[in-house]
Design a protein around this motif. Structure first.
Motif, PDB file in Angstrom:
ATOM      1  N   MET A 123       0.820  -1.170   0.064  1.00  0.00           N
ATOM      2  CA  MET A 123      -0.121   0.020  -0.108  1.00  0.00           C
ATOM      3  C   MET A 123       0.879   1.264   0.204  1.00  0.00           C
ATOM      4  O   MET A 123       0.361   2.221   0.400  1.00  0.00           O
ATOM      5  N   ALA A 124       2.098   1.324  -0.576  1.00  0.00           N
ATOM      6  CA  ALA A 124       3.182   2.279  -0.314  1.00  0.00           C
ATOM      7  C   ALA A 124       2.746   3.082  -1.903  1.00  0.00           C
ATOM      8  O   ALA A 124       3.107   3.098  -2.649  1.00  0.00           O
ATOM      9  N   TRP A 125       1.768   4.208  -1.854  1.00  0.00           N
ATOM     10  CA  TRP A 125       1.439   5.089  -2.768  1.00  0.00           C
ATOM     11  C   TRP A 125       1.315   6.317  -2.198  1.00  0.00           C
ATOM     12  O   TRP A 125       0.947   6.452  -1.211  1.00  0.00           O
ATOM     13  N   LYS A 126       1.942   7.455  -3.230  1.00  0.00           N
ATOM     14  CA  LYS A 126       1.812   8.714  -2.694  1.00  0.00           C
ATOM     15  C   LYS A 126       0.578   9.355  -2.692  1.00  0.00           C
ATOM     16  O   LYS A 126      -0.433   9.169  -3.501  1.00  0.00           O
ATOM     17  N   LYS A 127       0.377  10.292  -1.447  1.00  0.00           N
ATOM     18  CA  LYS A 127      -1.073  10.692  -1.213  1.00  0.00           C
ATOM     19  C   LYS A 127      -0.791  11.985  -2.402  1.00  0.00           C
ATOM     20  O   LYS A 127       0.211  12.873  -2.473  1.00  0.00           O
ATOM     21  N   ARG A 128      -2.045  12.374  -2.986  1.00  0.00           N
ATOM     22  CA  ARG A 128      -2.018  13.511  -3.805  1.00  0.00           C
ATOM     23  C   ARG A 128      -2.480  14.978  -3.061  1.00  0.00           C
ATOM     24  O   ARG A 128      -3.432  14.731  -1.942  1.00  0.00           O
ATOM     25  N   PRO A 129      -2.451  16.086  -3.321  1.00  0.00           N
ATOM     26  CA  PRO A 129      -2.601  17.211  -2.746  1.00  0.00           C
ATOM     27  C   PRO A 129      -4.126  17.447  -2.468  1.00  0.00           C
ATOM     28  O   PRO A 129      -4.739  17.016  -3.455  1.00  0.00           O
ATOM     29  N   GLY A 130      -4.710  18.045  -1.372  1.00  0.00           N
ATOM     30  CA  GLY A 130      -5.996  17.948  -1.088  1.00  0.00           C
ATOM     31  C   GLY A 130      -6.777  16.803  -0.839  1.00  0.00           C
ATOM     32  O   GLY A 130      -7.996  16.815  -0.906  1.00  0.00           O
ATOM     33  N   THR A 131      -6.109  15.653  -0.592  1.00  0.00           N
ATOM     34  CA  THR A 131      -6.899  14.422  -0.312  1.00  0.00           C
ATOM     35  C   THR A 131      -6.447  14.059   1.070  1.00  0.00           C
ATOM     36  O   THR A 131      -5.631  14.368   1.698  1.00  0.00           O
ATOM     37  N   GLU A 132      -7.359  12.872   1.657  1.00  0.00           N
ATOM     38  CA  GLU A 132      -7.239  12.183   2.644  1.00  0.00           C
ATOM     39  C   GLU A 132      -7.012  10.708   2.423  1.00  0.00           C
ATOM     40  O   GLU A 132      -7.729  10.163   1.581  1.00  0.00           O
ATOM     41  N   ARG A 133      -6.118  10.075   3.025  1.00  0.00           N
ATOM     42  CA  ARG A 133      -5.824   8.737   2.810  1.00  0.00           C
ATOM     43  C   ARG A 133      -6.552   8.139   3.998  1.00  0.00           C
ATOM     44  O   ARG A 133      -6.259   8.269   5.215  1.00  0.00           O
ATOM     45  N   PHE A 134      -7.234   6.962   3.760  1.00  0.00           N
ATOM     46  CA  PHE A 134      -8.141   6.213   5.022  1.00  0.00           C
ATOM     47  C   PHE A 134      -7.780   4.900   4.780  1.00  0.00           C
ATOM     48  O   PHE A 134      -7.622   4.317   3.882  1.00  0.00           O
ATOM     49  N   ALA A 135      -8.322   4.301   5.954  1.00  0.00           N
ATOM     50  CA  ALA A 135      -8.153   2.847   6.013  1.00  0.00           C
ATOM     51  C   ALA A 135      -9.333   2.600   7.231  1.00  0.00           C
ATOM     52  O   ALA A 135      -9.505   3.270   8.182  1.00  0.00           O
ATOM     53  N   ALA A 136     -10.155   1.296   7.344  1.00  0.00           N
ATOM     54  CA  ALA A 136     -11.340   1.204   8.405  1.00  0.00           C
ATOM     55  C   ALA A 136     -11.194  -0.526   8.453  1.00  0.00           C
ATOM     56  O   ALA A 136     -11.176  -1.346   7.475  1.00  0.00           O
ATOM     57  N   ILE A 137     -11.487  -0.607   9.612  1.00  0.00           N
ATOM     58  CA  ILE A 137     -11.923  -2.106  10.100  1.00  0.00           C
ATOM     59  C   ILE A 137     -12.952  -1.996  11.114  1.00  0.00           C
ATOM     60  O   ILE A 137     -13.565  -1.030  11.382  1.00  0.00           O
TER      61      ILE A 137
END
Length: 267
Positions: free
Chosen positions: A1-15
């Motif tokens: 899951m190593a990918w670059k976050k883009r400007p103006g976005t949120e990176r999330f995960a949920a369980i």
């Protein structure tokens, strides 16, 4: 899951649905390995962190094997291990589930009224600090019981029928007034078949998507007593990852402003 976050976005995960102390340690290790390098900005625990055997209205054998304090100790350790592998500035959210809420709900069949204030996990002298790191969303169906990032809506879930993922997803999206939304929930322990678009009919698609992240509970000998005679073949461990545009008003955004992937643990 190593990918670059883009400007103006949120990176999330949920369980969802660890049900400590009956959590699956293999699933927990699998989940921690996945989130360690994901550069997340938000992590959501979708409820039922606790089994809450001590607050059950049903007779069960679980209450004889551990105490409520044991659940707090295991729950704090579970959340601490998540925090340890996430970025220091990652937002931590816990949408309470029905099992969590059973401990605090005004119902003397579960916890007597005069003892209820002593059962608040946030005030526990040993483990409270671990829980206070997390923003806690109450278990209430509707806007008050949801957390959202842009067009992405998070909630534990309320019903367990086969269509509840789609129906509740639409209900929550309408209550928040968000189109092109994604609702992420747990509760049923049944992972969805990826990210699914809701339908009005077999040919008419709706501007809403949903997914269910299943559970993180142990099975086998620790299978819930109330499920001993029921089918659990659709149950599974899963986690969702995604990225969402959080700039602007999600109620006025045209088109889908998010991307997500559901990963189901094999074996």
């Amino acid at each position: 899951m190593a990918w670059k976050k883009r400007p103006g976005t949120e990176r999330f995960a949920a369980i969802s649905c660890a049900h400590v102390p009956f959590h699956c340690k293999k699933a927990q290790a699998w989940m921690l390995d996945l989130i360690a390098d994901a550069e997340l900005t938000t992590y959501v625990m979708l409820g039922d962190l606790f089994e809450s055997s001590a607050a059950s209205v049903h007779e069960n054998d679980d209450a004889n094997t551990h105490t409520l304090e044991d659940e707090y100790e295991n729950g704090a350790a579970y959340l601490d291990k998540i925090r340890e592998v996430l970025p220091k500035d990652c937002k931590l959210v816990w949408c309470l589930g029905n099992h969590d809420d059973n401990i605090l709900v005004r119902d003397s069949r579960r916890i007597p009224k005069d003892l209820r204030p002593l059962c608040d996990w946030n005030n526990h002298y040993d483990f409270g600090a671990s829980f206070r790191h997390w923003e806690q969303i109450p278990y209430v169906k509707g806007k008050e019981g949801t957390f959202n990032l842009g067009q992405v809506i998070f909630a534990h879930g309320y019903d367990c029928n086969q269509n509840s993922d789609s129906i509740e997803g639409l209900q929550l999206a309408y209550s928040l007034g968000i189109w092109n939304s994604l609702t992420i929930r747990g509760h049923t322990h049944r992972p969805s078949d990826g990210i699914v678009q809701s339908r009005r009919s077999s040919k008419v698609l709706l501007p809403h998507w949903y997914c269910n992240v299943g559970h993180m509970r142990a099975m086998g000998k620790d299978r819930p007593q109330f499920m001993k005679r029921k089918d659990v073949s659709q149950w599974g461990n899963a986690i969702v990852f995604g990225e969402v545009n959080t700039r602007g008003n999600p109620r006025r955004m045209d088109g889908k402003q998010w991307d997500a992937e559901l990963i189901v643990r094999q074996g």
